[in-house]
Design a protein around this motif. Structure first.
Motif, mmCIF file in Angstrom:
data_model
loop_
_atom_site.group_PDB
_atom_site.id
_atom_site.type_symbol
_atom_site.label_atom_id
_atom_site.label_comp_id
_atom_site.label_asym_id
_atom_site.label_seq_id
_atom_site.Cartn_x
_atom_site.Cartn_y
_atom_site.Cartn_z
ATOM 1 N N PHE A 75 0.795 -1.386 0.063
ATOM 2 C CA PHE A 75 -0.021 -0.003 0.050
ATOM 3 C C PHE A 75 0.763 1.098 0.161
ATOM 4 O O PHE A 75 0.728 2.065 0.620
ATOM 5 C CB PHE A 75 -0.952 -0.096 1.149
ATOM 6 C CG PHE A 75 -1.802 -1.033 1.133
ATOM 7 C CD1 PHE A 75 -3.059 -1.164 0.533
ATOM 8 C CD2 PHE A 75 -1.552 -2.275 1.917
ATOM 9 C CE1 PHE A 75 -4.049 -2.133 0.346
ATOM 10 C CE2 PHE A 75 -2.430 -3.534 1.904
ATOM 11 C CZ PHE A 75 -3.802 -3.413 1.070
ATOM 12 N N HIS A 76 1.944 1.334 -0.752
ATOM 13 C CA HIS A 76 3.027 2.431 -0.875
ATOM 14 C C HIS A 76 2.400 3.632 -1.267
ATOM 15 O O HIS A 76 2.922 4.632 -1.226
ATOM 16 C CB HIS A 76 4.278 2.018 -1.446
ATOM 17 C CG HIS A 76 3.908 1.547 -2.994
ATOM 18 N ND1 HIS A 76 3.319 0.345 -3.285
ATOM 19 C CD2 HIS A 76 4.020 2.317 -4.336
ATOM 20 C CE1 HIS A 76 3.207 0.108 -4.752
ATOM 21 N NE2 HIS A 76 3.486 1.555 -5.000
ATOM 22 N N LEU A 77 1.281 3.719 -2.232
ATOM 23 C CA LEU A 77 0.549 4.838 -2.714
ATOM 24 C C LEU A 77 -0.482 5.483 -1.698
ATOM 25 O O LEU A 77 -1.115 6.509 -1.757
ATOM 26 C CB LEU A 77 -0.049 4.665 -3.964
ATOM 27 C CG LEU A 77 0.770 4.143 -4.981
ATOM 28 C CD1 LEU A 77 -0.124 3.791 -6.506
ATOM 29 C CD2 LEU A 77 2.012 4.853 -5.397
ATOM 30 N N LEU A 78 -0.691 4.757 -0.584
ATOM 31 C CA LEU A 78 -1.696 5.189 0.431
ATOM 32 C C LEU A 78 -1.527 6.624 1.003
ATOM 33 O O LEU A 78 -2.313 7.277 1.286
ATOM 34 C CB LEU A 78 -2.039 4.098 1.373
ATOM 35 C CG LEU A 78 -3.083 4.546 2.133
ATOM 36 C CD1 LEU A 78 -4.592 4.459 1.373
ATOM 37 C CD2 LEU A 78 -3.294 2.991 3.330
ATOM 38 N N LYS A 79 -0.109 6.715 1.058
ATOM 39 C CA LYS A 79 0.279 7.988 1.978
ATOM 40 C C LYS A 79 0.114 9.299 0.961
ATOM 41 O O LYS A 79 -0.157 10.092 1.671
ATOM 42 C CB LYS A 79 1.662 7.848 2.370
ATOM 43 C CG LYS A 79 1.971 7.004 3.702
ATOM 44 C CD LYS A 79 3.506 7.159 3.973
ATOM 45 C CE LYS A 79 3.703 6.430 5.562
ATOM 46 N NZ LYS A 79 4.951 6.751 6.192
#
Length: 323
Positions: free
Chosen positions: A262-266
């Motif tokens: 979920f690296h794009l969640l930030k």
């Protein structure tokens, strides 16, 4: 500032909160130290979400019997919006917890106890901050603009540094603890303190607990103003915030082994903060309906999660890991 909360309603919610926490502590005591499986975490995540939604349903029913239905609908929607926003922003807490546990090599079996006490401390701190925020908004309307500006700055900063891995070696809290406390490098079961040669030492588990509490305080400064952007009802702010926090521990164990996916969640969380900051700054010019705000937040979350999963599925092994 309108409020649906009466002293009796606050007392009833406080009693419910104590009962839920007592159950949590009892389960921890019965189960003892153990590694929480993804299945167990998923079950508890669903349980906490269902409890939160059940409270929303009860709140709607309670208000519908005492006020016009439009009021009940409006307050229920505000609660759901506040809950979703807090749940989304709290995901950043989870990523920080993962960093702490990895840095201090905390065995999975001991993490559950740390997070239970961490959630308990978070509830107390947020109750105080929500009370202070409500008092400030009643007396000083311009505080809304301060909140909005804080959210814009935080969202912008998060957007700039979203791809960077946090370093604990230079963390000011950790450096202060190392200068002012005797600390052991090894773990001693679930103990926060041990005595060696007549001297008390803090274990890595206690240091992690302090870091969890401090970071939650920092994140609360962002998330609480964000909920005030969708409702000025202190009772709605308090209940939606607390229910979102109660399920955080289960969410951590659910995401602990999948964080890199979920690296794009930030980036999505940063956009949410910026959107809510703009919404707050425009309150006296144009009030974005709560339903639209809820839809925008949900859409941003869905896009960032879907984008993360698609990107991690196409990337070679290890490409999505933070470096």
């Amino acid at each position: 500032m309108e409020s649906t909360g009466t002293p009796l309603l606050y007392a009833a919610f406080a009693l419910l909160l104590v009962l839920l926490l007592a159950v949590d502590f009892l389960v921890l005591r019965v189960e003892g130290s153990h590694r929480v499986s993804v299945k167990e975490a998923a079950v508890w995540t669903v349980v906490w979400v269902m409890v939160s939604l059940a409270f929303c349903g009860w709140l709607w029913w309670y208000l519908d019997g005492r006020f016009p239905r439009e009021v009940a609908n409006k307050k229920a929607l505000e609660y759901l919006s506040g809950y979703l926003i807090e749940k989304a922003l709290a995901t950043d807490n989870v990523f920080m917890w993962i960093t702490f546990f990895q840095f201090f090599s905390v065995p999975p079996a001991y993490q559950k106890r740390v997070l239970l006490y961490g959630v308990l401390g978070a509830i107390v701190m947020r109750a105080v901050l929500i009370f202070v925020g409500a008092v400030l908004l009643v007396r000083f309307h311009w505080v809304l603009y301060v909140f909005g500006f804080i959210l814009l700055l935080t969202g912008g900063k998060m957007l700039l540094f979203a791809g960077r891995q946090a370093s604990l070696d230079t963390n000011p809290v950790l450096r202060w603890l190392r200068r002012h406390m005797r600390m052991t490098d090894e773990h001693h079961g679930e103990k926060f303190f041990v005595v060696k040669q007549g001297l008390r030492y803090a274990t890595p588990l206690f240091v992690v607990l302090v870091l969890v509490e401090v970071t939650d305080l920092i994140f609360a400064v962002d998330s609480i103003p964000a909920i005030f952007a969708v409702t000025d009802d202190p009772f709605i702010v308090f209940t939606s915030n607390i229910f979102a926090i109660l399920g955080l521990r289960a969410m951590y164990f659910l995401l602990a082994n999948m964080a890199e996916r979920f690296h794009l969640l930030k980036y999505g969380l940063a956009v949410i903060l910026i959107f809510i900051g703009v919404k707050m700054l425009l309150l006296d010019i144009y009030k974005i309906p709560v339903g639209i705000a809820l839809g925008v937040v949900g859409l941003i979350l869905a896009v960032s999660v879907a984008g993360s999963l698609l990107a991690s599925g196409r990337a070679p092994p290890g490409a999505g890991k933070p470096g």
